[in-house]
Write a protein that holds these residues in place. Structure first.
Motif, PDB file in Angstrom:
ATOM      1  N   GLY A  29      -9.436   5.765   6.554  1.00 48.97           N
ATOM      2  CA  GLY A  29     -10.592   6.065   5.842  1.00 48.97           C
ATOM      3  C   GLY A  29     -11.431   4.556   5.606  1.00 48.97           C
ATOM      4  O   GLY A  29     -12.802   4.596   5.842  1.00 48.97           O
TER       5      GLY A  29
ATOM      6  N   GLU B 134      -7.168  -5.394   2.463  1.00 50.62           N
ATOM      7  CA  GLU B 134      -5.830  -4.541   2.868  1.00 50.62           C
ATOM      8  C   GLU B 134      -4.492  -5.115   2.607  1.00 50.62           C
ATOM      9  O   GLU B 134      -4.310  -6.618   2.907  1.00 50.62           O
ATOM     10  CB  GLU B 134      -5.993  -4.167   4.591  1.00 50.62           C
TER      11      GLU B 134
ATOM     12  N   ARG C 182      -1.545   7.905  15.599  1.00 49.90           N
ATOM     13  CA  ARG C 182      -2.094   7.318  14.368  1.00 49.90           C
ATOM     14  C   ARG C 182      -2.271   5.891  14.783  1.00 49.90           C
ATOM     15  O   ARG C 182      -3.420   5.047  14.411  1.00 49.90           O
ATOM     16  CB  ARG C 182      -1.452   7.360  13.111  1.00 49.90           C
TER      17      ARG C 182
ATOM     18  N   ALA D 265      -5.107  -5.523  -3.543  1.00 51.25           N
ATOM     19  CA  ALA D 265      -6.145  -5.590  -4.640  1.00 51.25           C
ATOM     20  C   ALA D 265      -5.366  -5.233  -6.165  1.00 51.25           C
ATOM     21  O   ALA D 265      -4.442  -4.457  -6.260  1.00 51.25           O
ATOM     22  CB  ALA D 265      -7.000  -4.175  -4.596  1.00 51.25           C
TER      23      ALA D 265
ATOM     24  N   ASP E 208      -8.006   9.812   0.975  1.00 52.10           N
ATOM     25  CA  ASP E 208      -6.992  10.122   0.200  1.00 52.10           C
ATOM     26  C   ASP E 208      -7.028   9.746  -1.281  1.00 52.10           C
ATOM     27  O   ASP E 208      -6.575  10.557  -2.244  1.00 52.10           O
ATOM     28  CB  ASP E 208      -5.785   9.751   0.662  1.00 52.10           C
TER      29      ASP E 208
HETATM   30  C1  LIG Z   1       2.652  14.779   7.682  1.00 50.49           C
HETATM   31  C2  LIG Z   1       1.081  14.418   7.617  1.00 50.49           C
HETATM   32  C3  LIG Z   1       0.465  15.033   8.885  1.00 50.49           C
HETATM   33  C4  LIG Z   1      -0.979  14.563   8.524  1.00 50.49           C
HETATM   34  N1  LIG Z   1      -1.700  15.033   9.827  1.00 50.49           N
HETATM   35  C5  LIG Z   1      -3.026  15.063   9.650  1.00 50.49           C
HETATM   36  C6  LIG Z   1      -3.951  15.391  10.841  1.00 50.49           C
HETATM   37  O1  LIG Z   1      -3.345  16.069  11.803  1.00 50.49           O
HETATM   38  N2  LIG Z   1      -5.268  15.470  10.766  1.00 50.49           N
HETATM   39  C7  LIG Z   1      -5.876  14.798   9.633  1.00 50.49           C
HETATM   40  O2  LIG Z   1      -7.075  14.765   9.631  1.00 50.49           O
HETATM   41  N3  LIG Z   1      -5.148  14.242   8.663  1.00 50.49           N
HETATM   42  C8  LIG Z   1      -3.838  14.605   8.606  1.00 50.49           C
HETATM   43  N4  LIG Z   1      -2.950  13.900   7.664  1.00 50.49           N
HETATM   44  C9  LIG Z   1      -3.565  13.243   6.560  1.00 50.49           C
HETATM   45  C10 LIG Z   1      -4.033  11.650   6.735  1.00 50.49           C
HETATM   46  O3  LIG Z   1      -2.987  11.134   7.171  1.00 50.49           O
HETATM   47  C11 LIG Z   1      -4.795  11.155   5.681  1.00 50.49           C
HETATM   48  O4  LIG Z   1      -5.428  12.062   4.992  1.00 50.49           O
HETATM   49  C12 LIG Z   1      -5.471   9.854   5.966  1.00 50.49           C
HETATM   50  O5  LIG Z   1      -4.605   9.162   6.519  1.00 50.49           O
HETATM   51  C13 LIG Z   1      -6.122   9.213   4.808  1.00 50.49           C
HETATM   52  O6  LIG Z   1      -6.761   8.013   5.242  1.00 50.49           O
HETATM   53  P1  LIG Z   1      -6.723   7.119   4.010  1.00 50.49           P
HETATM   54  O7  LIG Z   1      -7.594   5.641   4.631  1.00 50.49           O
HETATM   55  O8  LIG Z   1      -7.833   7.641   3.012  1.00 50.49           O
HETATM   56  O9  LIG Z   1      -5.388   6.558   3.175  1.00 50.49           O
HETATM   57  P2  LIG Z   1      -4.208   5.666   3.817  1.00 50.49           P
HETATM   58  O10 LIG Z   1      -4.300   5.969   5.484  1.00 50.49           O
HETATM   59  O11 LIG Z   1      -3.160   5.766   3.056  1.00 50.49           O
HETATM   60  O12 LIG Z   1      -4.709   4.284   3.821  1.00 50.49           O
HETATM   61  C14 LIG Z   1      -4.714   3.306   2.469  1.00 50.49           C
HETATM   62  C15 LIG Z   1      -4.876   1.764   2.930  1.00 50.49           C
HETATM   63  O13 LIG Z   1      -5.071   1.202   1.744  1.00 50.49           O
HETATM   64  C16 LIG Z   1      -4.019   0.294   1.762  1.00 50.49           C
HETATM   65  N5  LIG Z   1      -3.844  -0.133   0.119  1.00 50.49           N
HETATM   66  C17 LIG Z   1      -2.871   0.578  -0.598  1.00 50.49           C
HETATM   67  N6  LIG Z   1      -3.041  -0.035  -1.996  1.00 50.49           N
HETATM   68  C18 LIG Z   1      -3.806  -1.098  -1.703  1.00 50.49           C
HETATM   69  C19 LIG Z   1      -4.029  -2.205  -2.521  1.00 50.49           C
HETATM   70  N7  LIG Z   1      -3.815  -2.144  -4.013  1.00 50.49           N
HETATM   71  N8  LIG Z   1      -4.925  -3.215  -2.105  1.00 50.49           N
HETATM   72  C20 LIG Z   1      -4.988  -3.348  -0.820  1.00 50.49           C
HETATM   73  N9  LIG Z   1      -4.786  -2.188   0.095  1.00 50.49           N
HETATM   74  C21 LIG Z   1      -4.270  -1.474  -0.479  1.00 50.49           C
HETATM   75  C22 LIG Z   1      -2.787   0.956   2.198  1.00 50.49           C
HETATM   76  O14 LIG Z   1      -1.771  -0.274   2.831  1.00 50.49           O
HETATM   77  C23 LIG Z   1      -3.433   1.358   3.396  1.00 50.49           C
HETATM   78  O15 LIG Z   1      -3.555   0.660   4.504  1.00 50.49           O
HETATM   79  C24 LIG Z   1      -1.622  14.098   7.725  1.00 50.49           C
HETATM   80  C25 LIG Z   1      -0.847  13.551   6.722  1.00 50.49           C
HETATM   81  C26 LIG Z   1       0.442  13.800   6.520  1.00 50.49           C
HETATM   82  C27 LIG Z   1       1.242  13.032   5.412  1.00 50.49           C
END
Ligand SMILES: Cc1cc2nc3c(=O)[nH]c(=O)nc-3n(C[C@H](O)[C@H](O)[C@H](O)COP(=O)(O)OP(=O)(O)OC[C@H]3O[C@@H](n4cnc5c(N)ncnc54)[C@H](O)[C@@H]3O)c2cc1C
Length: 393
Positions: free
Chosen positions: A15, A34, A107, A132, A293
């Motif tokens: 994201g 990050e 991924r 953060a 998320d």
């Molecule tokens: C089993 C499983 C299967 C899935 N399959 C699918 C699929 O087939 N298709 C689909 O679209 N989605 C799928 N998903 C959902 C998908 O994985 C998530 O929705 C997606 O990864 C969310 O991305 P994000 O960037 O919001 O969060 P994240 O990928 O969790 O990234 C958050 C980032 O923030 C960083 N972070 C956290 N706290 C801090 C802080 N305090 N300071 C700095 N950095 C920080 C973390 O290190 C991380 O890099 C699946 C999920 C699961 C659990």
């Protein structure tokens, strides 16, 4: 504010990186912090439906065509009997109907392609190893302390994942709740798959209190397997070591090909799935907003969490670009995204119930799926609202 607002993103997952790229493309200077020292994703797979793949195509990621697989179909089976219930065509159906493919990919490879592109982008400034810690939202800008440094920008975006520390700190929200579901995952060799299951298709097996999904990734060199079970186990994190014996026990009454896949997973990794109730009114305040998320964690049972984060990224950039008042743009972005992401969250919860039925209810579900086999393309139209949604127009 006058000049182009500067943007600070906390979190470099799918994201955060997608948002950085979309915003930079729209002309905004972006700083991304990050917490991890290097960009790395755990070795699991992801499915990306046309509503998200069309955005990735616009980002022109290097190598996407090589590492992404376009499966021929989704094959749905009854887990205990092994009977095929329904085959839904994906290729070329999805591209023909929605103008973009349904993809399965690792991924790690997707994340690397996004982070490479972001690192090459002059308007994106990346700080790895910067967690953060504290943030303040002031009248016209935000301040963030991360990795011992002070950052300041006109807009702050929390893309820090399902446990979003920023969401909890700045909106006073409770942590997300454990759903009672556990995901077990492994990448296996296609040669270790049972006969008949090794082709380029997504397979979904349904059973009491559990289901199983597998599909090709890494250009077809690996199969991503995810087994989902219900249990009271709960620990934060994506990388807990699971035990093969325990997983095999959970699937002991399933048909032989499914048990074969479970055994081939070896010692899988596992994580406890968290979520929030669908929230049709999620919002930030002032110059702060949420994405991915952090905003709308969901069960993965519609395979849409990352897809929604990628859609968020595109809509956020376009809304900021078209609205001269940044705060109004952030509220417009939230208003545009909340109904859609709430509906997807609800759909994922509903699938959890349907996938894990047992007894007569499972028989009724299976009969309905078999009946849909007479007109699978008609059945797929039920998902037009999801896959056909085009945020790029
Ligand atoms: C089993 C499983 C299967 C899935 N399959 C699918 C699929 O087939 N298709 C689909 O679209 N989605 C799928 N998903 C959902 C998908 O994985 C998530 O929705 C997606 O990864 C969310 O991305 P994000 O960037 O919001 O969060 P994240 O990928 O969790 O990234 C958050 C980032 O923030 C960083 N972070 C956290 N706290 C801090 C802080 N305090 N300071 C700095 N950095 C920080 C973390 O290190 C991380 O890099 C699946 C999920 C699961 C659990």
């Amino acid at each position: 504010m006058g000049q182009t607002p500067s943007i600070l993103i906390a979190g470099g997952g799918i994201g955060g990186l997608s948002a950085a790229l979309c915003l930079a493309r729209a002309g905004f200077p972006v700083t991304l912090v990050e917490q991890a020292d290097t960009f790395r994703e755990v070795g699991a797979g992801i499915q990306l439906s046309p509503n998200a793949s069309r955005i990735l195509q616009k980002l022109e990621l290097d190598g996407l065509g090589d590492f992404a697989v376009e499966p021929g179909s989704i094959r749905i089976h009854d887990g205990p009997s092994g009977n095929r219930l329904l085959t839904l065509p994906l290729k070329p159906e999805m591209k023909a109907r929605h103008g973009a493919p349904y993809l399965t990919l690792s991924r790690a490879e997707l994340h690397q392609a996004l982070s490479r592109k972001a690192s090459d982008e002059a308007l994106i400034d990346i700080h790895l190893g910067h967690r953060a810690e504290t943030a303040r939202i002031l009248d016209d800008h935000a301040e963030l302390e991360a990795g011992g440094r002070q950052f300041s920008a006109d807009i702050l975006i929390a893309a820090d994942g399902v446990w979003s520390p920023l969401r909890q700190a700045l909106l006073g929200d409770q942590p997300p709740q454990y759903t009672g579901h556990t995901a077990w995952r492994a990448l296996i060799d296609p040669a270790d798959m049972p006969a008949g299951l090794s082709g380029a298709h997504t397979h979904l097996w349904l059973g009491p209190d559990s289901h199983l999904v597998h599909y090709p990734v890494c250009g077809g060199d690996k199969i991503n397997v995810v087994a989902l079970t219900e249990s009271s186990w709960r620990e934060e994190g994506w990388n807990h070591q699971g035990r093969s014996e325990e997983l095999q026990r959970a699937f002991a009454r399933w048909a032989s090909p499914a048990r074969h896949v479970i055994k081939a997973m070896g010692e899988p990794l596992k994580w406890a799935l968290c979520g929030r109730q669908p929230d049709l009114d999620w919002h930030g305040h002032g110059c702060f907003t949420l994405l991915g998320d952090a905003a709308h964690p969901m069960l993965p049972y519609l395979a849409q969490g990352a897809a929604m984060a990628i859609e968020d990224a595109h809509v956020l950039a376009r809304t900021l670009q078209s609205n001269p008042e940044p705060m109004a743009a952030l509220r417009a972005y939230e208003a545009a995204r909340a109904p859609r992401t709430g509906r997807v969250q609800q759909g994922a919860f509903a699938n959890a119930a349907t996938f894990h039925l047992s007894g007569p209810a499972a028989l009724a579900r299976n009969m309905a799926l078999r009946a849909a086999g007479g007109a699978p393309k008609l059945f797929l139209r039920r998902y037009d609202w999801l896959y056909g949604h085009d945020v790029t127009v």
